[in-house]
Design an enzyme around this catalytic site. Structure first.
Site, mmCIF file in Angstrom:
data_model
loop_
_atom_site.group_PDB
_atom_site.id
_atom_site.type_symbol
_atom_site.label_atom_id
_atom_site.label_comp_id
_atom_site.label_asym_id
_atom_site.label_seq_id
_atom_site.Cartn_x
_atom_site.Cartn_y
_atom_site.Cartn_z
ATOM 1 N N CYS A 4 -12.755 -12.750 13.205
ATOM 2 C CA CYS A 4 -11.591 -12.507 12.371
ATOM 3 C C CYS A 4 -11.573 -11.018 12.027
ATOM 4 C CB CYS A 4 -11.671 -13.343 11.095
ATOM 5 S SG CYS A 4 -10.364 -12.945 9.897
ATOM 6 N N CYS A 7 -12.112 -10.599 7.890
ATOM 7 C CA CYS A 7 -13.372 -10.890 7.182
ATOM 8 C C CYS A 7 -14.603 -10.851 8.078
ATOM 9 C CB CYS A 7 -13.294 -12.230 6.459
ATOM 10 S SG CYS A 7 -13.334 -13.676 7.550
ATOM 11 N N CYS A 15 -11.628 -19.348 23.425
ATOM 12 C CA CYS A 15 -12.265 -20.633 23.140
ATOM 13 C C CYS A 15 -12.763 -20.564 21.693
ATOM 14 C CB CYS A 15 -13.411 -20.837 24.122
ATOM 15 S SG CYS A 15 -14.187 -22.445 24.015
#
Length: 163
Positions: free
Chosen positions: A125, A128, A149
């Protein structure tokens, strides 16, 4: 014999995905817009989410309810709510994990790991630093050729609002 090989392979794959890839990110967590201590992450994430997002674990294949989602919407980071993927870029890869041919621009960041003895492109991400999964070059050739995936437990789904 084939069942035994498959069982050993799957066991090795799951164990080997629980490595140290996040250690460098944990040390550099201040590089992300959302930064928390490991204790704070443990308070807000379930144990399964924590194992994947913060310790680079892997959920069991075919265990995520997000595999079957086809309705329009957005997949967001389960830790911080950052927009990651859209349903329109999702496809059935048959691997057991939600798969996408591309991410939302700026939603993910990339790194690499060699836990299985070869280099893989790891997906995080961008907001974060949470571990999401990996990117492979065996996706739909008619689009990007990429297969993101992604661990379903690392995401939440937000259906598109009807207008």
């Amino acid at each position: 014999m084939n069942r035994l090989f498959l069982l050993v392979f799957l066991s090795f794959s799951l164990i080997s995905c629980n490595g140290n890839a996040q250690k460098s990110e944990k040390k550099n967590s201040e590089n992300y817009e959302v930064s928390k201590t490991e204790e704070e992450w443990k308070e807000i994430l379930t144990p399964q989410e924590y194992a994947v997002l913060r310790e680079a674990g892997t959920e069991r294949p075919f265990s995520s309810e997000l595999n079957d989602i086809k309705e329009p919407g957005t997949f967001v980071c389960a830790a911080c709510g950052n927009e990651l993927y859209r349903t329109k870029h999702k496809f059935m890869s048959g691997t057991g994990w939600p798969s996408f041919d591309r991410a939302i621009e700026g939603g993910v960041a990339y790194g690499s790991d060699t836990k299985l003895g070869y280099q893989r492109d790891e997906v995080h991400c961008a907001r974060c630093g949470g571990h999401l999964g990996h990117v492979f070059n065996d996706g739909p050739q008619e689009t990007t050729g990429k297969r993101h995936c992604i661990n379903g437990i690392a995401m939440d789904f937000e259906p598109e609002e009807e207008k």
